[in-house]
Write an enzyme that holds these catalytic residues in place. Sequence first.
Site, PDB file in Angstrom:
ATOM      1  N   ASP A   1       3.506   3.370 -11.375  1.00 49.29           N
ATOM      2  CA  ASP A   1       3.772   3.495  -9.946  1.00 49.29           C
ATOM      3  C   ASP A   1       2.964   4.681  -9.427  1.00 49.29           C
ATOM      4  O   ASP A   1       2.580   5.577 -10.187  1.00 49.29           O
ATOM      5  CB  ASP A   1       5.279   3.734  -9.744  1.00 49.29           C
ATOM      6  CG  ASP A   1       5.642   4.078  -8.323  1.00 49.29           C
ATOM      7  OD1 ASP A   1       5.331   3.293  -7.422  1.00 49.29           O
ATOM      8  OD2 ASP A   1       6.225   5.171  -8.114  1.00 49.29           O
TER       9      ASP A   1
ATOM     10  N   ASP B   1       3.508   6.364  -5.829  1.00 46.99           N
ATOM     11  CA  ASP B   1       4.248   7.280  -4.958  1.00 46.99           C
ATOM     12  C   ASP B   1       5.476   7.870  -5.636  1.00 46.99           C
ATOM     13  O   ASP B   1       6.365   7.138  -6.074  1.00 46.99           O
ATOM     14  CB  ASP B   1       4.676   6.554  -3.679  1.00 46.99           C
ATOM     15  CG  ASP B   1       3.510   6.330  -2.746  1.00 46.99           C
ATOM     16  OD1 ASP B   1       2.971   7.320  -2.240  1.00 46.99           O
ATOM     17  OD2 ASP B   1       3.121   5.164  -2.532  1.00 46.99           O
TER      18      ASP B   1
ATOM     19  N   ASP C   1       9.652   5.666 -10.789  1.00 48.23           N
ATOM     20  CA  ASP C   1      10.672   6.629 -10.368  1.00 48.23           C
ATOM     21  C   ASP C   1      11.744   6.075  -9.448  1.00 48.23           C
ATOM     22  O   ASP C   1      12.826   6.641  -9.362  1.00 48.23           O
ATOM     23  CB  ASP C   1      10.010   7.823  -9.664  1.00 48.23           C
ATOM     24  CG  ASP C   1       9.559   7.485  -8.252  1.00 48.23           C
ATOM     25  OD1 ASP C   1       8.845   6.465  -8.070  1.00 48.23           O
ATOM     26  OD2 ASP C   1       9.926   8.223  -7.319  1.00 48.23           O
TER      27      ASP C   1
END
Length: 251
Positions: A17, A19, A183
């Site tokens: 990922d 961001d 996250d």
Amino acid sequence: MASELPHATAPFIIFSDFDGTITTRDSNDTATDELGFGLERRRELNLEILNGKKTFRDAFAEMLGSVYAAGHKFDDVKAYLVKHITLDSGFKACFEWCKANNVPLVIVSSGMKPIIEAILINLVGAEDAAKIDIVANDVQIDADGSWRIVYRHPESGFGHDKSRATAPYKALAHSPTLFFCGDGVSDLSAARAADLLFVKVIPDHTNDLSVHCDREKIPYVAFETFDKVQEVVARVVSGQTTVEQELAAPK
């Protein structure tokens, strides 16, 4: 076909990922909180996603829609985020290790590719940014300046089902070892898609992916910076340890 897949012959691949994982802040959250309807409504929507009351696709479109509704043109949003988003302190060293050891690193994001590209170039430079594949959503900008996210998989509740980025590799005959770093709620679709899942867990921050994995009993390795990712991947690649041993180690 396998021959058409990037990195189809690689024995190890890191998917990540972008961001809030490669960066210290989520650019879409930043845009929503500071240019759109704000943190409180965004967190309400995140909790609705975690609790299965709303799809990520619909909630995320609502978040980004609030940024446009506040009068912000796409290029202005992109410039704002390039100025305010910073890099995970261990990412550059991890990427250098990946290059030196021929371990591809692929960004798999629910964000918009033009924004990711602009931020990445600013953070690591154009030369290194060009070496990182980006699998992400797109954006449609109309003649009147209006804009909206264009999902890779609009039929999916995820908008971008990240598990589809790893699935072709899991079918390869040589069974490459797949790592995934994430996250938040945008990574729920990838939580079971890799051989070894890394979850970014920062003390005193919201850690939605870890909440989901703990609840669903999905094993993962927690990390605060990519220094930990590099250490674990290096051990697995060198044969010093195995995926199973790393997942069984105390968090």
